[in-house]
Design an enzyme around this catalytic site. Structure first.
Site, PDB file in Angstrom:
ATOM      1  N   LEU A 152      56.055  14.916  -6.794  1.00 20.05           N
ATOM      2  CA  LEU A 152      57.353  15.464  -6.410  1.00 20.05           C
ATOM      3  C   LEU A 152      57.715  14.968  -5.013  1.00 20.05           C
ATOM      4  O   LEU A 152      57.024  15.265  -4.039  1.00 20.05           O
ATOM      5  CB  LEU A 152      57.315  16.988  -6.452  1.00 20.05           C
ATOM      6  CG  LEU A 152      56.785  17.605  -7.766  1.00 20.05           C
ATOM      7  CD1 LEU A 152      56.890  19.125  -7.720  1.00 20.05           C
ATOM      8  CD2 LEU A 152      57.517  17.041  -8.979  1.00 20.05           C
ATOM      9  N   GLN A 196      66.118  13.121  -9.475  1.00 13.53           N
ATOM     10  CA  GLN A 196      66.582  14.509  -9.475  1.00 13.53           C
ATOM     11  C   GLN A 196      67.861  14.536  -8.643  1.00 13.53           C
ATOM     12  O   GLN A 196      67.818  14.586  -7.417  1.00 13.53           O
ATOM     13  CB  GLN A 196      65.518  15.445  -8.892  1.00 13.53           C
ATOM     14  CG  GLN A 196      65.913  16.915  -8.959  1.00 13.53           C
ATOM     15  CD  GLN A 196      64.941  17.819  -8.216  1.00 13.53           C
ATOM     16  OE1 GLN A 196      64.167  17.362  -7.381  1.00 13.53           O
ATOM     17  NE2 GLN A 196      64.993  19.117  -8.514  1.00 13.53           N
ATOM     18  N   THR A 255      61.352  22.986  -7.642  1.00 12.82           N
ATOM     19  CA  THR A 255      60.251  22.142  -8.100  1.00 12.82           C
ATOM     20  C   THR A 255      60.137  22.118  -9.620  1.00 12.82           C
ATOM     21  O   THR A 255      59.747  21.105 -10.203  1.00 12.82           O
ATOM     22  CB  THR A 255      58.935  22.642  -7.496  1.00 12.82           C
ATOM     23  OG1 THR A 255      58.804  24.051  -7.743  1.00 12.82           O
ATOM     24  CG2 THR A 255      58.898  22.397  -5.991  1.00 12.82           C
ATOM     25  N   ASP A 314      54.430  15.238  -0.011  1.00 10.97           N
ATOM     26  CA  ASP A 314      54.287  15.516   1.423  1.00 10.97           C
ATOM     27  C   ASP A 314      52.912  16.089   1.757  1.00 10.97           C
ATOM     28  O   ASP A 314      52.730  16.708   2.800  1.00 10.97           O
ATOM     29  CB  ASP A 314      55.382  16.468   1.897  1.00 10.97           C
ATOM     30  CG  ASP A 314      55.360  17.813   1.186  1.00 10.97           C
ATOM     31  OD1 ASP A 314      54.501  18.007   0.294  1.00 10.97           O
ATOM     32  OD2 ASP A 314      56.190  18.680   1.516  1.00 10.97           O
ATOM     33  N   LYS A 354      51.217 -18.236  21.784  1.00 11.07           N
ATOM     34  CA  LYS A 354      52.126 -17.983  20.668  1.00 11.07           C
ATOM     35  C   LYS A 354      52.134 -19.178  19.711  1.00 11.07           C
ATOM     36  O   LYS A 354      52.301 -20.320  20.142  1.00 11.07           O
ATOM     37  CB  LYS A 354      53.532 -17.723  21.195  1.00 11.07           C
ATOM     38  CG  LYS A 354      54.588 -17.523  20.119  1.00 11.07           C
ATOM     39  CD  LYS A 354      55.761 -18.372  20.366  1.00 11.07           C
ATOM     40  CE  LYS A 354      56.216 -19.346  19.518  1.00 11.07           C
ATOM     41  NZ  LYS A 354      57.338 -20.136  19.677  1.00 11.07           N
ATOM     42  N   HIS A 399      43.537 -17.866  33.265  1.00 13.22           N
ATOM     43  CA  HIS A 399      44.490 -16.940  33.872  1.00 13.22           C
ATOM     44  C   HIS A 399      45.881 -17.551  34.007  1.00 13.22           C
ATOM     45  O   HIS A 399      46.047 -18.751  34.183  1.00 13.22           O
ATOM     46  CB  HIS A 399      44.025 -16.465  35.256  1.00 13.22           C
ATOM     47  CG  HIS A 399      43.160 -17.438  35.986  1.00 13.22           C
ATOM     48  ND1 HIS A 399      41.939 -17.093  36.490  1.00 13.22           N
ATOM     49  CD2 HIS A 399      43.332 -18.754  36.269  1.00 13.22           C
ATOM     50  CE1 HIS A 399      41.384 -18.148  37.056  1.00 13.22           C
ATOM     51  NE2 HIS A 399      42.208 -19.163  36.936  1.00 13.22           N
TER      52      HIS A 399
END
Length: 455
Positions: free
Chosen positions: A8, A72, A78, A100, A348, A360
């Site tokens: 549900l 629904q 419910t 949930d 990157k 560094h």
């Protein structure tokens, strides 16, 4: 016997005060609904059906193709939600779950189904005792201890409100009997809704056995209706995940201050310090040290790697490499073995070979760096011309001196050296030294002539 799960997930979740459907809020990186589906699939369930309503399209998009959905349109309770799934109800066992409630476990579902089947019940409800049951449905038993009914708090008498055994919202049904019971459901209650809980009384009145399977702990059946409850549930999930890794040989210095998503894999004898965030499909090898406040997302880390206070996203790091502190590996960075990426180095979309180092203050973007290469302090791989990105190649055994710029596209051939402070716009031949800077000129007596001499 076939086992289906009807989940549900149609509610609006108004107390969340969110544009996002409640079941799509995440717990440890995965939506609550998908946590429930994962657990269902990991148990004995062969098919999952999700009842959607509020935010239906968003909820559908979050699901894998094998999960079926029913709509629904009106949220009338419910029981009404279960009515919408009636076409999927057959003569097998039907497990009803809440979208949930992400903390339920496979073991509990399996035990509940086994209890239901072994007791030859036509309906079974999962319950637990709770010292403060406010807001939850109460389990009302008869003198023999059997289930008489489940009453919602708004419809409960004062005597019923004193009951501490509460409904989890998880049920097992015999599918054939459930199909018979659904048309008998009424909305004669304070909310004018069709309560799923009333189905158990209907089945009992039809003369069939109704079982009650009680859990010792409330934790597994906690539902999320507010942001505070979401935080509570996530804290429990984080603790579970941390315990699993510690049981597998990972040292976590302060489990309450480490965030690890469920999909992360960590090897034995790795140490995690406070503030570490590990997300997505990250895989960390054995014998690693992940220092404080490091964030690693969707990355593969080899064995014996040390990451200190750094961010690594969608990348790969080879064995025995050292990252950080304060390094940033952006997506598609492929770092070899025994490499050093030091403080304030950004990489990157680049490949860096074994035994190379950028200790560094460097930017390495869109580059292919070979083995045993030194990238000095302040080096910038200049990859963008204002319109397009271009690649730079630095071959094996090369040396790029401090404060140099490599203007892509350009190649430093094997064993090439770039003098400090150079701006390289042309390829550097193998074994050559490239110097691309103005000659120094000293103007004697200039300070005195300008009146700047301090003595």
């Amino acid at each position: 016997m076939k086992l289906k799960a009807i989940i549900l997930a149609a509610g609006a979740g108004t107390r969340m005060k969110s544009k996002l459907p409640k079941v799509l809020h995440k717990v440890c990186g995965r939506t609550m609904l998908n946590h429930v589906i994962d657990v269902a699939k990991g148990s004995m369930v062969q098919e999952c059906i999700v009842v959607v309503g509020h935010g239906a399209e968003d909820v559908k998009e979050s699901l894998t193709p094998d999960v079926k959905t029913v709509l629904q349109k009106e949220q009338l309770g419910t029981g009404h939600a279960l009515m919408m799934a009636e076409p999927y109800i057959d003569d097998g066992t039907i497990l009803v779950l809440c979208g949930d409630g992400p903390l339920i476990t496979e073991e509990t579902l399996n035990r509940t189904v086994a209890y239901h089947r072994e007791g030859n019940f036509k309906a079974t409800v999962l319950t637990t005792d709770l010292a403060n049951p406010k807001g939850l449905g109460r389990i009302v038993r008869n003198a023999e201890g059997q289930l008489e009914k489940i009453v919602e708090e708004k419809d409960a008498t004062e005597e019923e409100k004193a009951i501490i055994e509460v409904n989890s919202g998880i049920y097992c049904f015999d599918g054939e009997i459930l199909k018979e019971a659904l048309p008998k459901l009424k909305n004669e209650n304070a909310q004018k809704e069709y309560y799923l809980t009333d189905i158990l009384s209907i089945i009992r009145n039809m003369g069939f056995g109704v079982g009650v399977y009680k859990l010792e702990e409330y934790e597994e059946i906690m539902a999320v209706n507010s942001r505070e409850q979401l935080a509570d549930v996530e804290a429990i999930m984080r603790r579970r995940i941390a315990k699993k890794h510690m049981a597998n040989g990972v040292t976590i210095m302060n489990p309450e201050h480490v965030y690890i998503e469920k999909t992360v894999t960590i090897g034995a004898d790795t140490i995690l310090y406070p503030g570490v965030i590990l997300t997505g499909n990250t895989v960390i090898g054995e014998d690693c040290i992940i220092g404080q406040n490091s964030r690693i997302e969707d990355t593969i880390i080899g064995d014996g790697v040390e990451v200190q206070s750094s961010t690594i996203i969608h990348s790969k790091v080879g064995n025995f490499t050292h990252i950080g502190p304060y390094a940033y590996l952006r997506p598609n960075s492929n770092i070899g073995e025994h490499v050093k990426i030091g403080d304030f180095v950004e990489v990157k979309n680049s490949n860096i070979g074994d035994h190379s180092k950028a200790s560094h203050l460097a930017y390495i973007g869109d580059a292919d760096v070979g083995q045993n290469v030194n990238i000095g302090c302040g080096v910038v791989f200049v990859n963008y011309d204002g319109k397009n990105k271009h690649r730079t190649t630095v071959e094996d055994n090369s040396f790029v001196g401090s404060n140099s710029n490599l203007i892509a596209p350009v190649t430093v051939k094997e064993s090439g050296y770039v003098a400090c402070g150079s701006t390289i716009t042309k390829d550097v031949p193998e074994g050559s030294l490239a110097v691309a800077r103005a000659r120094q000129e000293n103007k004697e007596g200039w300070t005195k002539r300008k009146g700047l001499l301090k003595k």
